[in-house]
Design a protein around this motif. Structure first.
Motif, PDB file in Angstrom:
ATOM      1  N   PRO A  97       6.944  -8.365 -18.168  1.00 50.48           N
ATOM      2  CA  PRO A  97       6.568  -9.386 -19.145  1.00 50.48           C
ATOM      3  C   PRO A  97       6.971 -10.795 -18.742  1.00 50.48           C
ATOM      4  CG  PRO A  97       8.396  -8.043 -19.953  1.00 50.48           C
ATOM      5  CD  PRO A  97       7.875  -7.367 -18.728  1.00 50.48           C
ATOM      6  N   ASN A  98       8.028 -10.932 -17.954  1.00 51.84           N
ATOM      7  CA  ASN A  98       8.486 -12.250 -17.497  1.00 51.84           C
ATOM      8  C   ASN A  98       8.667 -12.216 -15.977  1.00 51.84           C
ATOM      9  OD1 ASN A  98       8.915 -13.451 -20.220  1.00 51.84           O
ATOM     10  ND2 ASN A  98      10.451 -11.838 -20.367  1.00 51.84           N
ATOM     11  N   PRO A  99       7.572 -12.342 -15.218  1.00 51.81           N
ATOM     12  CA  PRO A  99       7.655 -12.194 -13.760  1.00 51.81           C
ATOM     13  C   PRO A  99       8.673 -13.106 -13.094  1.00 51.81           C
ATOM     14  CG  PRO A  99       5.367 -12.230 -14.470  1.00 51.81           C
ATOM     15  CD  PRO A  99       6.181 -12.590 -15.662  1.00 51.81           C
ATOM     16  N   SER A 100       8.833 -14.324 -13.596  1.00 46.48           N
ATOM     17  CA  SER A 100       9.752 -15.259 -12.952  1.00 46.48           C
ATOM     18  C   SER A 100      11.208 -14.842 -13.080  1.00 46.48           C
ATOM     19  CB  SER A 100       9.578 -16.664 -13.536  1.00 46.48           C
ATOM     20  OG  SER A 100       9.876 -16.661 -14.922  1.00 46.48           O
ATOM     21  N   SER A 101      11.492 -13.892 -13.994  1.00 41.80           N
ATOM     22  CA  SER A 101      12.874 -13.438 -14.206  1.00 41.80           C
ATOM     23  C   SER A 101      13.074 -11.980 -13.810  1.00 41.80           C
ATOM     24  CB  SER A 101      13.260 -13.614 -15.686  1.00 41.80           C
ATOM     25  OG  SER A 101      13.059 -14.923 -16.130  1.00 41.80           O
ATOM     26  N   THR A 102      12.097 -11.401 -13.125  1.00 42.17           N
ATOM     27  CA  THR A 102      12.133  -9.973 -12.817  1.00 42.17           C
ATOM     28  C   THR A 102      12.602  -9.722 -11.389  1.00 42.17           C
ATOM     29  OG1 THR A 102      10.302  -9.583 -14.353  1.00 42.17           O
ATOM     30  CG2 THR A 102      10.780  -7.841 -12.768  1.00 42.17           C
ATOM     31  N   SER A 103      13.502  -8.777 -11.236  1.00 40.13           N
ATOM     32  CA  SER A 103      13.965  -8.346  -9.915  1.00 40.13           C
ATOM     33  C   SER A 103      14.374  -6.883  -9.996  1.00 40.13           C
ATOM     34  CB  SER A 103      15.138  -9.213  -9.429  1.00 40.13           C
ATOM     35  OG  SER A 103      16.190  -9.204 -10.373  1.00 40.13           O
ATOM     36  N   CYS A 104      14.661  -6.286  -8.850  1.00 38.18           N
ATOM     37  CA  CYS A 104      15.067  -4.881  -8.799  1.00 38.18           C
ATOM     38  C   CYS A 104      16.403  -4.758  -8.087  1.00 38.18           C
ATOM     39  CB  CYS A 104      14.027  -4.036  -8.056  1.00 38.18           C
ATOM     40  SG  CYS A 104      12.473  -3.807  -8.931  1.00 38.18           S
ATOM     41  N   LEU A 105      17.179  -3.745  -8.461  1.00 42.07           N
ATOM     42  CA  LEU A 105      18.425  -3.451  -7.779  1.00 42.07           C
ATOM     43  C   LEU A 105      18.696  -1.957  -7.851  1.00 42.07           C
ATOM     44  CD1 LEU A 105      21.377  -4.381 -10.106  1.00 42.07           C
ATOM     45  CD2 LEU A 105      19.059  -5.080 -10.683  1.00 42.07           C
ATOM     46  N   ARG A 106      19.572  -1.494  -6.998  1.00 39.98           N
ATOM     47  CA  ARG A 106      19.883  -0.070  -6.940  1.00 39.98           C
ATOM     48  C   ARG A 106      21.048   0.275  -7.858  1.00 39.98           C
ATOM     49  NH1 ARG A 106      18.223  -1.340  -1.699  1.00 39.98           N
ATOM     50  NH2 ARG A 106      16.577   0.025  -0.889  1.00 39.98           N
ATOM     51  N   VAL A 107      21.115   1.573  -8.220  1.00 41.21           N
ATOM     52  CA  VAL A 107      22.160   2.078  -9.108  1.00 41.21           C
ATOM     53  C   VAL A 107      23.035   3.066  -8.349  1.00 41.21           C
ATOM     54  CG1 VAL A 107      22.589   3.508 -11.148  1.00 41.21           C
ATOM     55  CG2 VAL A 107      20.839   1.722 -11.217  1.00 41.21           C
ATOM     56  N   TRP A 165      12.354  -0.785 -16.426  1.00 41.51           N
ATOM     57  CA  TRP A 165      11.904   0.540 -15.991  1.00 41.51           C
ATOM     58  C   TRP A 165      12.673   0.894 -14.726  1.00 41.51           C
ATOM     59  CZ3 TRP A 165       9.741  -0.418 -11.204  1.00 41.51           C
ATOM     60  CH2 TRP A 165       9.154  -1.671 -11.010  1.00 41.51           C
ATOM     61  N   TRP A 166      12.491   2.130 -14.277  1.00 43.31           N
ATOM     62  CA  TRP A 166      13.237   2.579 -13.103  1.00 43.31           C
ATOM     63  C   TRP A 166      12.410   3.583 -12.321  1.00 43.31           C
ATOM     64  CZ3 TRP A 166      14.799   2.885 -18.138  1.00 43.31           C
ATOM     65  CH2 TRP A 166      14.630   4.135 -18.775  1.00 43.31           C
ATOM     66  N   ILE A 167      12.771   3.736 -11.060  1.00 40.69           N
ATOM     67  CA  ILE A 167      12.093   4.694 -10.197  1.00 40.69           C
ATOM     68  C   ILE A 167      13.156   5.449  -9.378  1.00 40.69           C
ATOM     69  CG2 ILE A 167       9.874   3.532  -9.990  1.00 40.69           C
ATOM     70  CD1 ILE A 167      10.815   2.262  -7.423  1.00 40.69           C
ATOM     71  N   GLY A 168      12.864   6.698  -9.058  1.00 40.61           N
ATOM     72  CA  GLY A 168      13.779   7.491  -8.253  1.00 40.61           C
ATOM     73  C   GLY A 168      13.025   8.663  -7.653  1.00 40.61           C
ATOM     74  N   LYS A 169      13.582   9.232  -6.604  1.00 41.72           N
ATOM     75  CA  LYS A 169      12.944  10.366  -5.943  1.00 41.72           C
ATOM     76  C   LYS A 169      13.038  11.613  -6.810  1.00 41.72           C
ATOM     77  CE  LYS A 169      13.719   8.824  -1.190  1.00 41.72           C
ATOM     78  NZ  LYS A 169      14.340   9.174   0.106  1.00 41.72           N
ATOM     79  N   ALA A 170      11.980  12.391  -6.807  1.00 47.65           N
ATOM     80  CA  ALA A 170      11.992  13.668  -7.538  1.00 47.65           C
ATOM     81  C   ALA A 170      12.953  14.632  -6.860  1.00 47.65           C
ATOM     82  CB  ALA A 170      10.585  14.269  -7.586  1.00 47.65           C
ATOM     83  N   PRO A 171      13.632  15.503  -7.636  1.00 46.64           N
ATOM     84  CA  PRO A 171      14.558  16.467  -7.025  1.00 46.64           C
ATOM     85  C   PRO A 171      13.824  17.485  -6.163  1.00 46.64           C
ATOM     86  CG  PRO A 171      14.231  16.910  -9.357  1.00 46.64           C
ATOM     87  CD  PRO A 171      13.552  15.618  -9.086  1.00 46.64           C
ATOM     88  N   PRO A 186      20.755  12.218 -17.187  1.00 43.61           N
ATOM     89  CA  PRO A 186      19.648  12.387 -16.239  1.00 43.61           C
ATOM     90  C   PRO A 186      18.600  11.279 -16.273  1.00 43.61           C
ATOM     91  CG  PRO A 186      19.231  13.684 -18.181  1.00 43.61           C
ATOM     92  CD  PRO A 186      20.579  13.044 -18.393  1.00 43.61           C
ATOM     93  N   THR A 187      18.737  10.295 -17.175  1.00 43.77           N
ATOM     94  CA  THR A 187      17.714   9.245 -17.268  1.00 43.77           C
ATOM     95  C   THR A 187      17.656   8.420 -15.989  1.00 43.77           C
ATOM     96  OG1 THR A 187      17.973   9.113 -19.667  1.00 43.77           O
ATOM     97  CG2 THR A 187      16.945   7.240 -18.577  1.00 43.77           C
ATOM     98  N   ILE A 188      18.798   7.905 -15.561  1.00 47.57           N
ATOM     99  CA  ILE A 188      18.882   7.102 -14.341  1.00 47.57           C
ATOM    100  C   ILE A 188      19.931   7.737 -13.439  1.00 47.57           C
ATOM    101  CG2 ILE A 188      19.403   4.840 -13.357  1.00 47.57           C
ATOM    102  CD1 ILE A 188      18.544   3.597 -15.993  1.00 47.57           C
ATOM    103  N   GLY A 189      19.505   8.240 -12.304  1.00 48.32           N
ATOM    104  CA  GLY A 189      20.409   8.939 -11.403  1.00 48.32           C
ATOM    105  C   GLY A 189      20.957   8.061 -10.302  1.00 48.32           C
ATOM    106  N   ASP A 190      21.887   8.608  -9.565  1.00 44.45           N
ATOM    107  CA  ASP A 190      22.470   7.918  -8.430  1.00 44.45           C
ATOM    108  C   ASP A 190      21.385   7.608  -7.399  1.00 44.45           C
ATOM    109  OD1 ASP A 190      24.728   6.995  -6.823  1.00 44.45           O
ATOM    110  OD2 ASP A 190      24.336   8.743  -5.563  1.00 44.45           O
ATOM    111  N   GLY A 191      21.326   6.357  -6.952  1.00 45.09           N
ATOM    112  CA  GLY A 191      20.332   5.957  -5.965  1.00 45.09           C
ATOM    113  C   GLY A 191      19.022   5.472  -6.547  1.00 45.09           C
ATOM    114  N   MET A 215       0.820  -1.209   0.000  1.00 42.22           N
ATOM    115  CA  MET A 215       0.000   0.000   0.000  1.00 42.22           C
ATOM    116  C   MET A 215       0.855   1.260   0.000  1.00 42.22           C
ATOM    117  SD  MET A 215      -3.329  -0.820   2.348  1.00 42.22           S
ATOM    118  CE  MET A 215      -2.606  -1.839   3.614  1.00 42.22           C
ATOM    119  N   LYS A 216       2.025   1.206   0.650  1.00 46.36           N
ATOM    120  CA  LYS A 216       2.901   2.366   0.644  1.00 46.36           C
ATOM    121  C   LYS A 216       3.454   2.627  -0.745  1.00 46.36           C
ATOM    122  CE  LYS A 216       4.383   1.820   5.446  1.00 46.36           C
ATOM    123  NZ  LYS A 216       5.511   1.428   6.318  1.00 46.36           N
ATOM    124  N   VAL A 217       3.771   1.545  -1.479  1.00 45.22           N
ATOM    125  CA  VAL A 217       4.330   1.696  -2.816  1.00 45.22           C
ATOM    126  C   VAL A 217       3.266   2.106  -3.815  1.00 45.22           C
ATOM    127  CG1 VAL A 217       5.496   0.459  -4.674  1.00 45.22           C
ATOM    128  CG2 VAL A 217       6.132   0.015  -2.309  1.00 45.22           C
TER     129      VAL A 217
END
Length: 262
Positions: A164-174, A256-262, A181-186, A88-90
Motif C-alpha cells: 500500500p505504501n511502496p516508498s516505505s516498503t522493504s523486506c528483511l529476514r527473520v 506479508w511473508w514468504i518462506g520455503k515449504a517444508p 508456525p506463522t513465521i518460521g526461522d529464515g 522472472m525467478k521470483v
C-alpha cells in the motif's frame, strides 16, 4: 612529461552512470537540492554523483530507478543488482508477460516510487531485501533502528496491491521460532515503515526495536493501559511495554511473508 604551452588538459570522461543521473535530474527539472530530497540524500551527494566523483549506494540506485520509470529504471536498478531475470525467478508465472513487458499491459516499478496511477497496466513492485535480520523474542536481532539506513542485499518482486505504501516498503529476514508456525526461522517478511501508529496496530505483527535487543518481530497487543509484544509460540514469554526505561520503538508493520515449504 612537460605540458605543451597553450594546450588545455583533457578532463577525464564522466562515467555513464553519472551522465544518466544528471540527465534524469534535468529531465525532471529539479535542482540538486530538490532532487536529493526525493532520494533521501543531500545536494552535495547528488553533485558528487553527477561529477562521477562517487557512485550512489545501492539503495539510492533503487530510488533513482523509481523516479526514472521504464526504460531507464532497468539500467539504474541494474547498478543496484536487480535484473529482469531475477524478477522472472521470483514471479515465474509472469515470465512470458515480462519478456513482453515492454508491451502496453504490464509494468514493473520499485518500492520508493510513490503513487502513480496507470489506467491499464498491471504493476509489480521491486522491493529491496535488506541485509538485516529481525529476531523473534528469545533471539537477538540486528541493531538497526532506521530501516532506510540498512544496506540492500537483493530485490524481491511483488504485486502492487501487496504494497500500500511502496516508498516505505522493504523486506528483511527473520531468525528464531517464537513466531512459528506463522513465521518460521529464515522466513522473509515485507514491512511498511510508515505504519507505526500504536492505536492502529493492535493484533498486528510488527517489527519493534530496542538497543539491547535489536530488531524483534512479534504480535503487538493492547490491553487497557498495557501494551505487549506477544510471540505466537506459547513456549516463549511476552514482553510488556510502557515501563519507564524500556525504550521499545515500533518501527514497521509486517505486511506479508514468504518462506520455503517444508
Amino acid at each position: 612529461m612537460s605540458k605543451v604551452p597553450g594546450k588545455l588538459e583533457r578532463l577525464p570522461a564522466k562515467p555513464e552512470w553519472a551522465k544518466k543521473i544528471s540527465g534524469l535530474r534535468e529531465q525532471l527539472k529539479l535542482n540538486q537540492t530538490d532532487f536529493g530530497h526525493k532520494l533521501n540524500s543531500s545536494a552535495m551527494a547528488v553533485s558528487r554523483w553527477e561529477r562521477g566523483a562517487q557512485e550512489p549506494p545501492s539503495h539510492s540506485y533503487i530510488e533513482l530507478g523509481n523516479l526514472a520509470g521504464d526504460p531507464l529504471c532497468w539500467y539504474l536498478w541494474g547498478r543496484a543488482g536487480l535484473r529482469s531475470e531475477d524478477v522472472m525467478k521470483v514471479m515465474p508465472k509472469m515470465q512470458k508477460r515480462l519478456r513482453q513487458s515492454h508491451t502496453q499491459d504490464f509494468e514493473i516499478v520499485t518500492a520508493g516510487s510513490g503513487a502513480r496511477k496507470l489506467a491499464k497496466k498491471q504493476q509489480l513492485i521491486a522491493i529491496p531485501l535488506l541485509e538485516i535480520v529481525a529476531a523473534s523474542p528469545g533471539e537477538r536481532g540486528d541493531d538497526v533502528p532506521f530501516l532506510h539506513d540498512a544496506p540492500v542485499d537483493s530485490m524481491i518482486a511483488a504485486p502492487r496491491e501487496w504494497c500500500p505504501n511502496p516508498s516505505s516498503t522493504s523486506c528483511l529476514r527473520v531468525r528464531g521460532q517464537s513466531m512459528a508456525p506463522t513465521i518460521g526461522d529464515g522466513y522473509i517478511v515485507a514491512v511498511d515503515s510508515s505504519q507505526t501508529d500504536r492505536s492502529k496496530l493492535d493484533g498486528k505483527i510488527v517489527i519493534a526495536w530496542k538497543k539491547d535487543k535489536g530488531l524483534t518481530v512479534s504480535y503487538f497487543r493492547r490491553y487497557d493501559h498495557t501494551e505487549t509484544l506477544q510471540p505466537e509460540n506459547p513456549q516463549y514469554e511476552s514482553i510488556t511495554l510502557g515501563h519507564k526505561n524500556d525504550k521499545w520503538k515500533l518501527i514497521a508493520k509486517v505486511l506479508w511473508w514468504i518462506g520455503k515449504a517444508p
